[in-house]
Design a protein around this motif. Structure first.
Motif, short mmCIF file in Angstrom:
data_model
loop_
_atom_site.label_atom_id
_atom_site.label_comp_id
_atom_site.label_asym_id
_atom_site.label_seq_id
_atom_site.Cartn_x
_atom_site.Cartn_y
_atom_site.Cartn_z
N GLN A 6 0.98 -1.09 0.06
CA GLN A 6 0.01 -0.02 -0.07
C GLN A 6 1.02 1.42 -0.12
OE1 GLN A 6 -2.36 -2.02 3.61
NE2 GLN A 6 -3.74 -0.43 2.45
N GLY A 7 0.85 2.09 -1.05
CA GLY A 7 1.62 3.26 -1.14
C GLY A 7 2.70 3.05 -2.27
N VAL A 8 2.66 3.91 -3.26
CA VAL A 8 3.40 3.67 -4.43
C VAL A 8 4.08 4.89 -4.68
CG1 VAL A 8 3.96 2.35 -6.68
CG2 VAL A 8 1.93 1.87 -5.08
N GLY A 9 4.48 5.58 -3.72
CA GLY A 9 5.25 6.73 -3.91
C GLY A 9 6.78 6.45 -4.10
N GLY A 10 7.60 7.34 -3.91
CA GLY A 10 9.11 7.16 -4.17
C GLY A 10 9.48 5.79 -3.61
N ILE A 11 9.63 5.75 -2.24
CA ILE A 11 10.15 4.54 -1.57
C ILE A 11 9.19 3.16 -2.17
CG2 ILE A 11 10.49 3.37 0.39
CD1 ILE A 11 12.59 5.40 0.01
N GLY A 127 10.56 -1.79 9.37
CA GLY A 127 11.62 -1.57 8.31
C GLY A 127 11.79 -0.07 8.41
N VAL A 128 13.29 0.06 8.64
CA VAL A 128 13.83 1.52 8.45
C VAL A 128 14.68 1.55 7.36
CG1 VAL A 128 15.41 3.16 9.71
CG2 VAL A 128 13.98 1.59 11.08
N VAL A 129 14.08 2.42 6.26
CA VAL A 129 14.64 2.64 4.86
C VAL A 129 15.75 3.81 5.18
CG1 VAL A 129 14.10 2.96 2.71
CG2 VAL A 129 12.63 1.82 3.87
N SER A 130 16.90 3.47 4.93
CA SER A 130 17.89 4.36 4.99
C SER A 130 18.43 5.11 3.40
CB SER A 130 19.23 4.00 5.66
OG SER A 130 19.84 3.07 4.97
N TRP A 131 18.03 4.60 2.44
CA TRP A 131 18.10 5.23 1.10
C TRP A 131 16.75 5.98 0.87
CZ3 TRP A 131 14.37 3.21 -2.26
CH2 TRP A 131 13.70 2.10 -1.77
N GLY A 139 4.63 7.10 -11.96
CA GLY A 139 5.35 5.79 -12.44
C GLY A 139 6.73 5.69 -12.74
N GLU A 140 7.50 7.12 -12.76
CA GLU A 140 8.79 7.18 -13.09
C GLU A 140 9.59 7.43 -11.55
OE1 GLU A 140 9.55 9.81 -15.69
OE2 GLU A 140 8.47 8.73 -17.45
N TYR A 141 10.52 6.75 -11.27
CA TYR A 141 11.19 6.88 -10.10
C TYR A 141 12.59 6.98 -10.25
CZ TYR A 141 6.70 4.66 -8.78
OH TYR A 141 5.19 4.69 -8.31
N VAL A 142 13.32 7.49 -9.19
CA VAL A 142 14.64 7.59 -9.07
C VAL A 142 15.27 7.29 -7.76
CG1 VAL A 142 14.75 10.16 -8.90
CG2 VAL A 142 16.88 8.89 -9.81
N ARG A 143 16.26 6.23 -7.71
CA ARG A 143 16.79 5.99 -6.17
C ARG A 143 17.92 7.23 -6.18
NH1 ARG A 143 17.23 0.57 -3.32
NH2 ARG A 143 16.88 -0.21 -5.49
N THR A 144 17.79 7.92 -5.09
CA THR A 144 18.67 9.19 -5.11
C THR A 144 20.12 8.94 -3.93
OG1 THR A 144 17.26 10.28 -3.59
CG2 THR A 144 17.20 10.86 -5.76
N THR A 145 19.90 8.04 -3.31
CA THR A 145 20.99 7.88 -2.00
C THR A 145 21.14 6.41 -1.99
OG1 THR A 145 19.51 7.64 0.11
CG2 THR A 145 20.13 10.01 -0.76
#
Length: 349
Positions: A6-11, A127-131, A139-145
């Motif tokens: 549930q939730g399809v934002g950046g992460i 779940g702690v996400v550190s990126w 629908g377009e995503y970029v992993r930045t860190t």
């Protein structure tokens, strides 16, 4: 593993895409954003990784605006909504959680307690996400860190179930299992209480934020109040992947008005090193404000304030940051550095 996300934002988008690419056929995506659902259904999830490589992942099941009736039971429900929407999301999906299934909270703040209030104690995994990642278009995503996902049970050690989930999530990148979830959670919360909250106030990319010396001064006070609260709670802080041990950044009582030159210099350098990891990102709280959604500040700085109030620990800087974010969200105050500079001058003199 039948999974609901549930939730399809950046992460959430990057997690979903990497799992789909790895063969997660039983992955149901839920998003109330109709243009986003349409874009994913038509074109798939398009991801650009930090090294510039790209890929497209197409869901086997079409994204749904609501939790589909009869789609479960799900062994894993992954919550990647904004924290203020956690209760609404989980109330819609809890009936389809299998008797042995768990909820994985990938939100900011301390979401496990909020989730356990709905699904029951011992059924919410942290779940702690550190990126960091951003959605640049529907629908377009970029992993930045760079970074990892740290998995843990609140208040108990890892077991076979959490290790199986960690293995399932391995396609997303580095996944670490921790026996001290609260220590990792509070470290990430303190980071968010600075860069995410102050980024929302300033309205600038996070690299520009951390370049500002008065902002770095103020960040030290945010960390110091968080460490005070953790000390009172008995929480042992753990560094999040690639960050500096936050307890060492905390200012002592005598340093809070005027830290010595050496103490200030090395702490500022450490902040710049930490901030360099996030220089290409924008505050997720800023995105929420721009889209007219409730900001997460009550679940980030607000957690520090509420815990401090219960324990008799003063948290004046975090209290003021909560107020400033709400003023900006209500459009009673413009974005900018001035409110932070004013607050910094007040606490340093």
């Amino acid at each position: 593993m039948r999974t609901l996300l549930q939730g399809v934002g950046g992460i959430g988008g990057v997690v979903a895409a990497t799992l789909l690419r790895a063969g997660f056929a039983d992955l149901q995506l839920v998003t109330g954003n109709a243009p986003l659902a349409e874009a994913i259904h038509r074109d798939g999830l398009r991801v650009r990784e930090r090294d510039g490589s790209t890929f497209v992942a197409r869901p086997t099941l079409p994204p749904s605006p609501t939790v589909p009736e009869g789609g479960g039971p799900y062994e894993l429900i992954v919550l990647v909504t904004q924290t203020p929407r956690l209760a609404e999301a989980l109330q819609a999906s809890q009936a389809q959680l299998s008797p042995t299934g768990v909820v994985l909270c990938l939100q900011n703040g301390l979401p496990e307690a909020h989730a356990e209030a709905i699904v029951g104690q011992g059924r919410a995994l942290g779940g702690v996400v550190s990126w960091a990642a951003s959605m640049t278009a529907p629908g377009e995503y970029v992993r930045t860190t760079p970074g990892a996902i740290h998995l843990g049970w609140p208040g108990r050690p890892a077991d076979a179930q959490i290790k199986a989930i960690a293995a399932a999530l391995a396609p997303t990148g580095d996944v670490h299992v921790t026996d001290n979830l609260l220590g990792v959670r509070w470290s990430k919360l303190a980071i968010n209480a600075t860069i995410t909250t102050m980024g929302a106030i300033v309205g600038q990319p996070l690299g520009r934020l951390i370049d500002d010396a008065p902002v770095r001064d103020l960040a030290l006070h945010v960390f110091s109040e968080a460490v005070d609260v953790c000390d009172a709670l008995g929480v042992r802080l753990e560094p999040v992947t690639g960050t500096f041990p936050l307890a060492r950044l905390a200012l002592g009582p005598a340093e809070r008005r005027s830290p010595g030159l050496f103490a200030r210099a090395w702490r500022h350098l450490a902040l710049r090193l930490v901030g360099a990891r996030y220089s290409g990102a924008r505050s997720s709280m800023l995105y929420a404000i721009e889209r007219g959604r409730p900001p997460e500040v009550d679940y980030i700085n607000g957690e520090i304030v509420r815990s401090g109030a219960k324990l008799g620990v003063p948290t004046p800087v975090n209290t003021e940051l909560v107020r400033l974010v709400h003023e900006i969200a209500a459009k009673r105050l413009p974005h900018g550095f001035e409110p932070l500079h004013t607050l910094r001058d007040a606490v340093m003199h």
